[in-house]
Design a protein around this motif. Structure first.
Motif, PDB file in Angstrom:
ATOM      1  N   ALA A 144       0.823  -1.208   0.000  1.00 52.99           N
ATOM      2  CA  ALA A 144       0.000   0.000   0.000  1.00 52.99           C
ATOM      3  C   ALA A 144       0.862   1.265   0.000  1.00 52.99           C
ATOM      4  O   ALA A 144       0.498   2.266  -0.632  1.00 52.99           O
ATOM      5  N   ILE A 145       2.002   1.245   0.703  1.00 53.36           N
ATOM      6  CA  ILE A 145       2.900   2.413   0.732  1.00 53.36           C
ATOM      7  C   ILE A 145       3.386   2.734  -0.682  1.00 53.36           C
ATOM      8  O   ILE A 145       3.407   3.898  -1.109  1.00 53.36           O
ATOM      9  N   LYS A 155       2.581   9.892  20.494  1.00 51.46           N
ATOM     10  CA  LYS A 155       3.548  10.312  21.527  1.00 51.46           C
ATOM     11  C   LYS A 155       3.461   9.384  22.734  1.00 51.46           C
ATOM     12  O   LYS A 155       4.484   9.056  23.375  1.00 51.46           O
ATOM     13  N   ASN A 156       2.243   8.940  23.052  1.00 52.62           N
ATOM     14  CA  ASN A 156       2.065   8.049  24.199  1.00 52.62           C
ATOM     15  C   ASN A 156       2.499   6.607  23.899  1.00 52.62           C
ATOM     16  O   ASN A 156       2.706   5.822  24.821  1.00 52.62           O
ATOM     17  N   ASN A 157       2.591   6.312  22.598  1.00 56.37           N
ATOM     18  CA  ASN A 157       2.993   4.943  22.201  1.00 56.37           C
ATOM     19  C   ASN A 157       4.004   5.037  21.063  1.00 56.37           C
ATOM     20  O   ASN A 157       3.710   4.703  19.922  1.00 56.37           O
ATOM     21  N   PRO A 158       5.198   5.536  21.342  1.00 52.50           N
ATOM     22  CA  PRO A 158       6.183   5.811  20.273  1.00 52.50           C
ATOM     23  C   PRO A 158       6.680   4.600  19.519  1.00 52.50           C
ATOM     24  O   PRO A 158       7.232   4.729  18.429  1.00 52.50           O
ATOM     25  N   THR A 159       6.498   3.405  20.079  1.00 48.94           N
ATOM     26  CA  THR A 159       6.975   2.198  19.383  1.00 48.94           C
ATOM     27  C   THR A 159       5.881   1.559  18.538  1.00 48.94           C
ATOM     28  O   THR A 159       6.161   0.665  17.732  1.00 48.94           O
ATOM     29  N   GLY A 160       4.624   2.006  18.735  1.00 51.63           N
ATOM     30  CA  GLY A 160       3.519   1.451  17.987  1.00 51.63           C
ATOM     31  C   GLY A 160       3.172   0.027  18.375  1.00 51.63           C
ATOM     32  O   GLY A 160       2.518  -0.719  17.644  1.00 51.63           O
ATOM     33  N   HIS A 185      -5.482  14.324   4.375  1.00 46.21           N
ATOM     34  CA  HIS A 185      -5.911  12.920   4.417  1.00 46.21           C
ATOM     35  C   HIS A 185      -4.831  11.995   3.845  1.00 46.21           C
ATOM     36  O   HIS A 185      -4.654  10.869   4.302  1.00 46.21           O
ATOM     37  N   TYR A 186      -4.113  12.498   2.849  1.00 43.27           N
ATOM     38  CA  TYR A 186      -3.018  11.738   2.249  1.00 43.27           C
ATOM     39  C   TYR A 186      -1.910  11.488   3.275  1.00 43.27           C
ATOM     40  O   TYR A 186      -1.437  10.351   3.444  1.00 43.27           O
ATOM     41  N   HIS A 187      -1.524  12.532   3.981  1.00 41.27           N
ATOM     42  CA  HIS A 187      -0.454  12.388   4.979  1.00 41.27           C
ATOM     43  C   HIS A 187      -0.926  11.571   6.188  1.00 41.27           C
ATOM     44  O   HIS A 187      -0.128  10.837   6.785  1.00 41.27           O
ATOM     45  N   SER A 188      -2.198  11.676   6.530  1.00 37.42           N
ATOM     46  CA  SER A 188      -2.740  10.842   7.616  1.00 37.42           C
ATOM     47  C   SER A 188      -2.685   9.372   7.231  1.00 37.42           C
ATOM     48  O   SER A 188      -2.363   8.508   8.058  1.00 37.42           O
ATOM     49  N   LEU A 189      -3.007   9.093   5.964  1.00 35.47           N
ATOM     50  CA  LEU A 189      -2.946   7.711   5.486  1.00 35.47           C
ATOM     51  C   LEU A 189      -1.516   7.197   5.507  1.00 35.47           C
ATOM     52  O   LEU A 189      -1.250   6.072   5.966  1.00 35.47           O
ATOM     53  N   LEU A 190      -0.559   8.012   5.029  1.00 37.85           N
ATOM     54  CA  LEU A 190       0.841   7.591   5.046  1.00 37.85           C
ATOM     55  C   LEU A 190       1.320   7.337   6.474  1.00 37.85           C
ATOM     56  O   LEU A 190       2.078   6.391   6.730  1.00 37.85           O
ATOM     57  N   SER A 191       0.873   8.173   7.414  1.00 37.77           N
ATOM     58  CA  SER A 191       1.242   7.968   8.813  1.00 37.77           C
ATOM     59  C   SER A 191       0.759   6.604   9.288  1.00 37.77           C
ATOM     60  O   SER A 191       1.503   5.860   9.945  1.00 37.77           O
ATOM     61  N   TYR A 192      -0.468   6.261   8.955  1.00 40.14           N
ATOM     62  CA  TYR A 192      -1.027   4.951   9.331  1.00 40.14           C
ATOM     63  C   TYR A 192      -0.210   3.817   8.694  1.00 40.14           C
ATOM     64  O   TYR A 192       0.112   2.817   9.354  1.00 40.14           O
ATOM     65  N   SER A 248       6.433   0.288  11.334  1.00 37.29           N
ATOM     66  CA  SER A 248       7.761   0.067  10.743  1.00 37.29           C
ATOM     67  C   SER A 248       8.666   1.296  10.837  1.00 37.29           C
ATOM     68  O   SER A 248       9.886   1.156  10.975  1.00 37.29           O
ATOM     69  N   ASP A 249       8.109   2.497  10.741  1.00 37.21           N
ATOM     70  CA  ASP A 249       8.923   3.720  10.806  1.00 37.21           C
ATOM     71  C   ASP A 249       8.115   4.785  11.543  1.00 37.21           C
ATOM     72  O   ASP A 249       7.436   5.610  10.939  1.00 37.21           O
ATOM     73  N   MET A 250       8.226   4.775  12.884  1.00 39.63           N
ATOM     74  CA  MET A 250       7.390   5.656  13.710  1.00 39.63           C
ATOM     75  C   MET A 250       7.774   7.128  13.565  1.00 39.63           C
ATOM     76  O   MET A 250       6.926   8.009  13.677  1.00 39.63           O
ATOM     77  N   ASP A 251       9.046   7.408  13.284  1.00 38.16           N
ATOM     78  CA  ASP A 251       9.464   8.804  13.081  1.00 38.16           C
ATOM     79  C   ASP A 251       8.807   9.377  11.826  1.00 38.16           C
ATOM     80  O   ASP A 251       8.328  10.525  11.824  1.00 38.16           O
ATOM     81  N   LEU A 252       8.797   8.593  10.772  1.00 35.81           N
ATOM     82  CA  LEU A 252       8.171   9.028   9.525  1.00 35.81           C
ATOM     83  C   LEU A 252       6.655   9.156   9.704  1.00 35.81           C
ATOM     84  O   LEU A 252       6.028  10.069   9.157  1.00 35.81           O
ATOM     85  N   ALA A 253       6.094   8.248  10.490  1.00 29.05           N
ATOM     86  CA  ALA A 253       4.655   8.301  10.775  1.00 29.05           C
ATOM     87  C   ALA A 253       4.303   9.610  11.486  1.00 29.05           C
ATOM     88  O   ALA A 253       3.325  10.281  11.148  1.00 29.05           O
ATOM     89  N   MET A 254       5.120   9.998  12.472  1.00 29.42           N
ATOM     90  CA  MET A 254       4.891  11.250  13.192  1.00 29.42           C
ATOM     91  C   MET A 254       5.075  12.464  12.275  1.00 29.42           C
ATOM     92  O   MET A 254       4.297  13.419  12.319  1.00 29.42           O
ATOM     93  N   ALA A 255       6.083  12.404  11.417  1.00 27.56           N
ATOM     94  CA  ALA A 255       6.346  13.521  10.499  1.00 27.56           C
ATOM     95  C   ALA A 255       5.155  13.758   9.569  1.00 27.56           C
ATOM     96  O   ALA A 255       4.764  14.912   9.329  1.00 27.56           O
ATOM     97  N   HIS A 256       4.570  12.689   9.074  1.00 32.12           N
ATOM     98  CA  HIS A 256       3.415  12.831   8.169  1.00 32.12           C
ATOM     99  C   HIS A 256       2.181  13.366   8.917  1.00 32.12           C
ATOM    100  O   HIS A 256       1.390  14.132   8.344  1.00 32.12           O
ATOM    101  N   LEU A 257       2.031  12.991  10.183  1.00 37.62           N
ATOM    102  CA  LEU A 257       0.914  13.539  10.961  1.00 37.62           C
ATOM    103  C   LEU A 257       1.086  15.043  11.163  1.00 37.62           C
ATOM    104  O   LEU A 257       0.114  15.808  11.086  1.00 37.62           O
ATOM    105  N   GLN A 258       2.299  15.471  11.407  1.00 44.44           N
ATOM    106  CA  GLN A 258       2.544  16.904  11.594  1.00 44.44           C
ATOM    107  C   GLN A 258       2.295  17.681  10.298  1.00 44.44           C
ATOM    108  O   GLN A 258       1.766  18.796  10.312  1.00 44.44           O
TER     109      GLN A 258
END
Length: 408
Positions: free
Chosen positions: A343-344, A402-407, A357-364, A369-379
């Motif tokens: 899907a990525i 932020k409360n679950n940084p490892t996912g 919505h595009y960046h929210s989807l990419l964050s999901y 697998s890449d929590m830093d990138l997930a956070m960046a897309h949410l921002q």
């Protein structure tokens, strides 16, 4: 009573006067309801209030014709701008039978949805004339103001006059083309409610239900009861079934996978299935068929079959009519069916860089697998979010991450 009867009476009178006199019809009906307010306050509500309204409207219309005939006799040059000439005031046929009311509303619907009128104005006129919404309610629905809505409706009515649009159901060889425009307007009206940013819950749901009511008028007429009309009705039933679960007690939007399924309306789901079966007749398939099928599967429990079916229907829908939202939704279905890695790769091809919505989807998709990138897309998603509802959802996701940084 106003909501139910206003559109019926305006449609019948506009048909009688000619749609270029639609404002005359609106004024006459408003005067009728004003008379009801004043009379019923003193004498009480009559046993049959609808019959009372119809009788007063008929009398007011006949009085209008009398005044118009006198004016016609005295000011001949204004003849073309006046109402139709009446040979005998007492013989004027003001037909407020159930059949003529439905026919008139249907004819009004086709007139309002003429392609010469911008889509926003089509929706506004539909809300005002066919749904009995007040200007303030329409402004609320569009997150606009009364002055802007009044100007929009005025310009639309002027276009109806200038282009001499008639109140009529198109001929059999033109009906499908005109029906397509009408259905687009109904669907846009529904979406104004379903995806509305308005905090007024009553207005939001009323838009959805009014769109469904107008669609029923098409289904009840043999000439307009086509499979794709039933497909749109099916789609709206399935979507509406989830309306009670789409917002929480604070009025915040609840995402699909977090909704309380016990709040879904099972009767509307059953109705959606009924109209979907009716839509299966014939050999013509429309985008509404595929959207209805996708909406149907969203009312079912999670399974491999569910997400694979949704994915395949999105594939076919995008072949008929591409839209960025449909492409995003297809990518989500792809992640549920084939996995996030595949899907990525598909999501990155979309390049909808300015869509929250595009960046929210990419964050999901990048979790876990890449929590830093997930956070960046949410921002990034938050920076592009325009509505308060979208901002709240994204903020909640950022906080959860932020409360679950490892996912985990």
């Amino acid at each position: 009573l106003f909501k139910v009867e206003y559109s019926k009476m305006v449609s019948v009178l506009a048909k009688l006067f000619g749609i270029h006199h639609i404002e005359v019809a609106e004024d006459l009906v408003s005067e009728t309801f004003l008379a009801a307010t004043e009379t019923w306050k003193e004498k009480g509500i009559p046993d049959n209030p609808t019959a009372w309204l119809y009788a007063v409207a008929k009398n007011k219309a006949k009085d209008l014709f009398k005044r118009n005939d006198l004016f016609r006799d005295k000011v001949k040059e204004n003849y073309k701008a006046s109402l139709p000439e009446a040979d005998s005031i007492n013989e004027i046929a003001i037909d407020l039978s159930n059949k003529n009311i439905k026919d008139s509303q249907l004819q009004m619907m086709f007139a309002i949805c003429d392609p010469i009128i911008p889509q926003e104005a089509q929706i506004g006129l539909s809300l005002r004339i066919l749904c009995g919404f007040g200007i303030e309610e329409i402004a609320n629905a569009f997150l606009s103001n009364k002055e802007t809505i009044n100007k929009r409706l005025f310009r639309a009515k002027e276009k109806l006059k200038t282009n001499q649009v008639k109140m009529e159901i198109p001929s059999s060889h033109q009906i499908d083309e005109h029906l397509d425009t009408v259905l687009k307007t109904i669907y846009l009206l529904f979406n104004e409610g379903y995806h509305s940013s308005s905090q007024n819950e009553v207005i939001r749901q009323s838009l959805c239900y009014e769109a469904m009511r107008l669609n029923i008028l098409l289904i009840e007429n043999d000439l307009t009861n086509r499979p794709f009309v039933n497909a749109l009705m099916s789609l709206m039933c399935f979507h509406s079934s989830r309306l009670p679960a789409r917002k929480n007690a604070e009025g915040e939007l609840v995402l699909y996978n977090e909704q309380n399924k016990d709040l879904w309306n099972v009767d509307l789901i059953a109705n959606g299935t009924f109209y979907m079966n009716r839509a299966a007749k014939g050999n013509v398939i429309s985008k509404y068929h595929f959207e209805a099928a996708i909406a149907y599967w969203h009312t079912q429990n999670d399974s491999d079959e569910k997400w694979e079916s949704i994915l395949q229907y999105y594939n076919r829908l995008l072949q008929i009519e591409y839209s960025p939202i449909a492409a995003l939704n297809r990518t989500y279905a792809l992640s549920k069916s084939k996995g996030k890695k595949e899907a990525i790769a598909e999501a990155l091809k979309l390049k909808l860089d300015k869509s929250p919505h595009y960046h929210s989807l990419l964050s999901y998709l990048y979790q876990p697998s890449d929590m830093d990138l997930a956070m960046a897309h949410l921002q990034i998603a938050f920076s592009y979010a325009k509505t308060a509802g979208d901002k709240t959802i994204i903020q909640n996701k950022i906080l959860a991450l932020k409360n679950n940084p490892t996912g985990s």
